[in-house]
Design a protein around this motif. Structure first.
Motif, PDB file in Angstrom:
ATOM      1  N   ALA A   1      20.147  30.327  14.364  1.00 20.85           N
ATOM      2  CA  ALA A   1      20.363  29.407  13.244  1.00 20.85           C
ATOM      3  C   ALA A   1      20.313  27.958  13.708  1.00 20.85           C
ATOM      4  CB  ALA A   1      21.701  29.718  12.566  1.00 20.85           C
ATOM      5  N   GLU A   2      20.919  27.679  14.869  1.00 20.88           N
ATOM      6  CA  GLU A   2      20.902  26.315  15.400  1.00 20.88           C
ATOM      7  C   GLU A   2      19.480  25.885  15.733  1.00 20.88           C
ATOM      8  OE1 GLU A   2      23.730  23.827  18.393  1.00 20.88           O
ATOM      9  OE2 GLU A   2      22.879  25.660  19.239  1.00 20.88           O
ATOM     10  N   SER A   3      18.698  26.794  16.289  1.00 16.31           N
ATOM     11  CA  SER A   3      17.333  26.442  16.689  1.00 16.31           C
ATOM     12  C   SER A   3      16.441  26.177  15.488  1.00 16.31           C
ATOM     13  CB  SER A   3      16.735  27.559  17.547  1.00 16.31           C
ATOM     14  OG  SER A   3      16.397  28.689  16.763  1.00 16.31           O
ATOM     15  N   GLU A   4      16.716  26.831  14.376  1.00 17.67           N
ATOM     16  CA  GLU A   4      15.847  26.711  13.203  1.00 17.67           C
ATOM     17  C   GLU A   4      16.217  25.556  12.287  1.00 17.67           C
ATOM     18  OE1 GLU A   4      16.042  30.558  11.409  1.00 17.67           O
ATOM     19  OE2 GLU A   4      14.598  31.461  12.820  1.00 17.67           O
ATOM     20  N   LYS A   5      17.352  24.923  12.535  1.00 18.30           N
ATOM     21  CA  LYS A   5      17.773  23.802  11.698  1.00 18.30           C
ATOM     22  C   LYS A   5      17.265  22.496  12.298  1.00 18.30           C
ATOM     23  CE  LYS A   5      21.779  21.547   9.602  1.00 18.30           C
ATOM     24  NZ  LYS A   5      23.255  21.539   9.472  1.00 18.30           N
ATOM     25  N   PRO A   6      16.376  21.767  11.623  1.00 17.35           N
ATOM     26  CA  PRO A   6      15.861  20.513  12.182  1.00 17.35           C
ATOM     27  C   PRO A   6      16.987  19.505  12.400  1.00 17.35           C
ATOM     28  CG  PRO A   6      14.534  21.233  10.306  1.00 17.35           C
ATOM     29  CD  PRO A   6      15.767  22.081  10.312  1.00 17.35           C
ATOM     30  N   LEU A   7      16.884  18.767  13.505  1.00 15.43           N
ATOM     31  CA  LEU A   7      17.829  17.674  13.738  1.00 15.43           C
ATOM     32  C   LEU A   7      17.333  16.448  12.974  1.00 15.43           C
ATOM     33  CD1 LEU A   7      20.248  16.351  15.122  1.00 15.43           C
ATOM     34  CD2 LEU A   7      18.736  15.796  17.043  1.00 15.43           C
ATOM     35  N   ILE A   8      18.076  16.045  11.972  1.00 12.47           N
ATOM     36  CA  ILE A   8      17.726  14.886  11.150  1.00 12.47           C
ATOM     37  C   ILE A   8      18.916  13.944  11.133  1.00 12.47           C
ATOM     38  CG2 ILE A   8      17.018  14.066   8.872  1.00 12.47           C
ATOM     39  CD1 ILE A   8      15.679  16.736   8.403  1.00 12.47           C
ATOM     40  N   LEU A   9      18.677  12.700  11.511  1.00 12.64           N
ATOM     41  CA  LEU A   9      19.729  11.695  11.582  1.00 12.64           C
ATOM     42  C   LEU A   9      19.488  10.630  10.526  1.00 12.64           C
ATOM     43  CD1 LEU A   9      18.553  12.199  14.832  1.00 12.64           C
ATOM     44  CD2 LEU A   9      20.950  11.578  15.126  1.00 12.64           C
ATOM     45  N   ASP A  10      20.571  10.099  10.000  1.00  9.21           N
ATOM     46  CA  ASP A  10      20.487   8.988   9.051  1.00  9.21           C
ATOM     47  C   ASP A  10      20.539   7.692   9.850  1.00  9.21           C
ATOM     48  OD1 ASP A  10      21.347   6.824   7.246  1.00  9.21           O
ATOM     49  OD2 ASP A  10      21.496   8.407   5.754  1.00  9.21           O
ATOM     50  N   VAL A  11      19.436   6.954   9.848  1.00 10.41           N
ATOM     51  CA  VAL A  11      19.336   5.714  10.610  1.00 10.41           C
ATOM     52  C   VAL A  11      19.081   4.570   9.635  1.00 10.41           C
ATOM     53  CG1 VAL A  11      18.192   4.533  12.512  1.00 10.41           C
ATOM     54  CG2 VAL A  11      18.375   7.032  12.532  1.00 10.41           C
ATOM     55  N   LYS A  12      20.111   3.824   9.326  1.00  8.39           N
ATOM     56  CA  LYS A  12      20.015   2.721   8.363  1.00  8.39           C
ATOM     57  C   LYS A  12      19.399   3.188   7.047  1.00  8.39           C
ATOM     58  CE  LYS A  12      19.280  -1.494   9.649  1.00  8.39           C
ATOM     59  NZ  LYS A  12      18.641  -2.734  10.168  1.00  8.39           N
ATOM     60  N   GLY A  13      19.801   4.378   6.606  1.00  9.68           N
ATOM     61  CA  GLY A  13      19.338   4.904   5.334  1.00  9.68           C
ATOM     62  C   GLY A  13      18.021   5.649   5.395  1.00  9.68           C
ATOM     63  N   VAL A  14      17.405   5.727   6.590  1.00  7.00           N
ATOM     64  CA  VAL A  14      16.141   6.454   6.772  1.00  7.00           C
ATOM     65  C   VAL A  14      16.437   7.768   7.480  1.00  7.00           C
ATOM     66  CG1 VAL A  14      13.845   6.408   7.811  1.00  7.00           C
ATOM     67  CG2 VAL A  14      14.868   4.287   6.937  1.00  7.00           C
ATOM     68  N   LYS A  15      15.885   8.858   6.981  1.00  2.04           N
ATOM     69  CA  LYS A  15      16.103  10.165   7.594  1.00  2.04           C
ATOM     70  C   LYS A  15      15.070  10.363   8.718  1.00  2.04           C
ATOM     71  CE  LYS A  15      18.169  12.308   3.528  1.00  2.04           C
ATOM     72  NZ  LYS A  15      19.518  12.156   4.120  1.00  2.04           N
ATOM     73  N   VAL A  16      15.589  10.390   9.964  1.00  3.76           N
ATOM     74  CA  VAL A  16      14.742  10.468  11.157  1.00  3.76           C
ATOM     75  C   VAL A  16      14.982  11.802  11.851  1.00  3.76           C
ATOM     76  CG1 VAL A  16      14.160   9.418  13.371  1.00  3.76           C
ATOM     77  CG2 VAL A  16      14.840   7.966  11.434  1.00  3.76           C
ATOM     78  N   ALA A  17      13.911  12.552  12.068  1.00  2.00           N
ATOM     79  CA  ALA A  17      14.003  13.832  12.771  1.00  2.00           C
ATOM     80  C   ALA A  17      13.585  13.655  14.222  1.00  2.00           C
ATOM     81  CB  ALA A  17      13.125  14.878  12.102  1.00  2.00           C
ATOM     82  N   GLN A  18      14.247  14.413  15.110  1.00  3.40           N
ATOM     83  CA  GLN A  18      13.852  14.459  16.514  1.00  3.40           C
ATOM     84  C   GLN A  18      13.481  15.884  16.883  1.00  3.40           C
ATOM     85  OE1 GLN A  18      16.917  13.776  19.412  1.00  3.40           O
ATOM     86  NE2 GLN A  18      15.491  13.539  21.113  1.00  3.40           N
ATOM     87  N   LEU A  19      12.337  16.038  17.560  1.00  3.78           N
ATOM     88  CA  LEU A  19      11.900  17.310  18.110  1.00  3.78           C
ATOM     89  C   LEU A  19      11.923  17.211  19.633  1.00  3.78           C
ATOM     90  CD1 LEU A  19       8.643  17.827  15.963  1.00  3.78           C
ATOM     91  CD2 LEU A  19      11.014  18.363  15.317  1.00  3.78           C
ATOM     92  N   SER A  20      12.058  18.352  20.326  1.00  3.94           N
ATOM     93  CA  SER A  20      12.091  18.349  21.790  1.00  3.94           C
ATOM     94  C   SER A  20      11.436  19.621  22.323  1.00  3.94           C
ATOM     95  CB  SER A  20      13.535  18.252  22.283  1.00  3.94           C
ATOM     96  OG  SER A  20      13.634  18.429  23.679  1.00  3.94           O
ATOM     97  N   TYR A  21      10.450  19.418  23.223  1.00  6.78           N
ATOM     98  CA  TYR A  21       9.708  20.542  23.811  1.00  6.78           C
ATOM     99  C   TYR A  21       9.443  20.265  25.283  1.00  6.78           C
ATOM    100  CZ  TYR A  21       8.939  22.606  19.233  1.00  6.78           C
ATOM    101  OH  TYR A  21       9.147  23.194  18.005  1.00  6.78           O
ATOM    102  N   THR A  22       9.246  21.345  26.069  1.00 10.16           N
ATOM    103  CA  THR A  22       8.972  21.221  27.497  1.00 10.16           C
ATOM    104  C   THR A  22       7.801  22.099  27.915  1.00 10.16           C
ATOM    105  OG1 THR A  22       9.903  21.425  29.728  1.00 10.16           O
ATOM    106  CG2 THR A  22      10.650  23.024  28.102  1.00 10.16           C
TER     107      THR A  22
END
Length: 410
Positions: free
Chosen positions: A168-189
Motif C-alpha cells: 500500500a505504501e509503495s502504490e501511494k504517490p508521494l505528493i507534497l503541497d508546496v506553496k499551494g502546488v501539488k508536487v510529486a516525487q518519484l525515486s528509482y535506482t
C-alpha cells in the motif's frame, strides 16, 4: 514549507544577517517569504546528491557532540554550511542512500552500509523536506533495513519515496503541497549491487524501468500532482561524464513523459546539467556528504541544484542554478603520526593543509565570509568551484541560462 535558517551555535540575528549577505546579488535567494506574492504560482526546489555516512563522519559527529558538552552523535555542525541555501527553498529534496542502524550501533561501511540514524535529524534540521531512498544500497540489510530506515525518516519528520514497507505504501504517490502546488516525487535506482528484490515483496524498492517510471508519473497525475520530479540513481561511479545509457534514458524521459525535472545521483562525482526538450536533467549532483576511504578530490565536491518553477502558458517554466559544495577532510591521524616520525609536515596527509574537521561547505560562501582561510584552503575552494562550473556547462547548458546561484568572489 518555507523556513528561516538558524545555524547551530549562531545567534538567530547573526544567522539572518548571514542569509541576507548570501542573498545579495544572487537573484533567486533574494525573496521575502512573508510578503504577499502576486502573479502566477511559483516555488523553488533545492536538491542535492548522495548522503553516504562513512566511519570518519561518524567519528566527527561524536567529536562535535563531545565538544559541545554533550555525548552521542551529532551531525549538525558537519552540515551547517549548507543550511542557508536548503532552508530557503520551498522544497528541499535529499538523496538518502544507505541503511540506518540502531542509535548506538554497531555501524558498518562499504559494501553493506549501516549508519547512525541521528543523521536523519540533521537532514531535517538543515531544511530538507523529503528524501529519495531508492539506491544500490537500499537492500544492504534486507526488508528489516528498509523498514528501519523509513521509520527513522518518519521519526525525523521527513517524507520519503523509492522504497516501501508494504504494498500500500509503495502504490501511494508521494505528493507534497508546496506553496499551494501539488508536487510529486518519484525515486528509482539502476539496481541493488547484485541483490534482487524479494519475489514476495516486489514493492520493497524501485528498480529503474522506463515503463514503470512512466506509469508512476501517470499515477501521480491521476492523484492530483501538478508537477512531477524524478530522483534517479544511475550512471557510472566516479565518471564526470554521463554514460550512453543515462543519455538515452534522459532523452526518453524528457520527450516521452510529462516529468518536469530529473535529478540524478550515484556517480559520487558531479556530472553536467542539460535541458532536453524543455526539461532540465541534472545527470549527477555528486556527493552531498560522504568521506570515501580514498578521497579523489572529485568525491568531496558536489552541487545543490536550485530550480525555480513558475507557471507559464499552462505549463511550468523552470530556471536552473547550482551551488558548488565541498566536504573538507582533515588529516588522517595515522598518516599524521607517520608524517611526524618522518619529519614531514603533519598536515601533509590531509586533503587540504590546515583543515581540522569534516565540514560540508557552500564554496562561494566560505570564500566570501571566512577571512581566516589559508592560501591552500582558498586555492582548494576555488578549484572546487571552477571545476564544478566547467562540468556543469560542458553539455551546452549555458545557452539555456544555467549559472551559479552565487558567483565566485573576486
Amino acid at each position: 514549507m518555507t523556513r528561516h535558517p538558524h545555524l547551530p551555535g549562531i545567534p538567530r540575528a547573526v544567522a539572518l544577517a548571514l542569509l541576507a549577505a548570501t542573498a545579495a546579488g544572487c537573484g533567486l535567494l533574494d525573496t521575502d517569504d512573508d510578503a504577499e506574492v502576486s502573479g502566477p504560482p511559483a516555488f523553488t526546489v533545492a536538491a542535492a546528491g548522495d548522503i553516504l555516512i562513512h566511519p570518519q563522519l561518524t567519528d566527527q559527529a561524536r567529536k562535535d557532540a563531545k565538544d559541545a558538552g554533550g555525548k552521542g552523535i551529532d551531525f549538525d555542525r558537519t552540515m551547517a554550511g549548507i543550511k542557508p541555501v536548503i532552508s530557503k527553498a520551498d522544497l528541499g529534496i535529499c538523496h538518502f542512500e544507505p541503511v540506518v542502524g540502531k542509535p548506538e550501533g554497531p555501524f558498518q561501511s562499504f559494501p553493506d552500509f549501516l549508519i547512525p540514524p541521528q543523521i536523519t535529524t540533521t537532514i531535517k534540521n538543515v531544511g530538507y523536506d523529503t528524501c529519495s531512498t531508492a539506491s544500490n544500497h537500499s537492500l544492504d540489510h534486507g526488508p528489516a533495513g528498509v523498514r528501519r530506515t523509513l521509520d527513522a525518516l518518519d521519526a525525523a519528520g521527513l517524507k520519503h519515496t523509492g522504497s516501501a514497507r508494504n504494498r500500500a505504501e509503495s502504490e501511494k504517490p508521494l505528493i507534497l503541497d508546496v506553496k499551494g502546488v501539488k508536487v510529486a516525487q518519484l525515486s528509482y535506482t539502476l539496481g541493488f549491487n547484485g541483490r534482487e528484490v524479494p519475489a514476495d515483496k516486489p514493492w520493497l524498492a524501485n528498480k529503474t524501468s522506463f515503463d514503470d517510471i512512466a506509469a508512476a508519473e501517470k499515477a501521480a497525475r491521476t492523484a492530483g500532482a501538478e508537477v512531477v520530479i524524478l530522483s534517479i540513481h544511475w550512471g557510472r561511479e566516479h565518471h564526470p561524464e554521463p554514460g550512453t545509457p543515462q543519455l538515452k534514458l534522459a532523452r526518453r524521459l524528457a520527450e516521452d513523459t510529462g516529468i518536469d525535472l530529473v535529478i540524478g545521483h550515484h556517480a559520487h562525482v558531479v556530472q553536467p546539467m542539460e535541458k532536453i526538450d524543455g526539461t532540465w536533467v541534472a545527470y549527477g549532483l555528486g556527493n552531498q556528504l560522504a568521506r570515501h576511504d580514498v578521497p579523489t578530490g572529485l568525491t568531496e565536491e558536489g552541487i545543490i541544484g536550485w530550480f525555480e518553477f513558475r507557471k507559464k502558458d499552462g505549463g511550468w517554466d523552470v530556471q536552473a542554478r547550482y551551488v558548488p559544495t565541498l566536504v573538507t577532510i582533515p588529516p588522517d591521524p595515522g598518516e599524521t603520526a607517520e608524517a611526524a616520525e618522518a619529519g614531514k609536515d603533519p598536515d601533509g596527509g590531509g586533503e587540504t593543509p590546515g583543515v581540522k574537521d569534516h565540514r560540508l561547505l557552500n564554496v562561494a560562501e566560505a570564500l566570501r565570509d571566512d577571512k581566516d582561510l589559508s592560501d591552500e584552503e582558498r586555492a582548494r575552494y576555488r578549484l572546487a568551484f571552477e571545476r564544478t562550473q566547467g562540468t556543469m556547462l560542458n553539455r551546452g547548458a549555458s545557452k539555456d541560462g544555467l549559472k551559479p546561484l552565487q558567483d565566485l568572489p573576486g
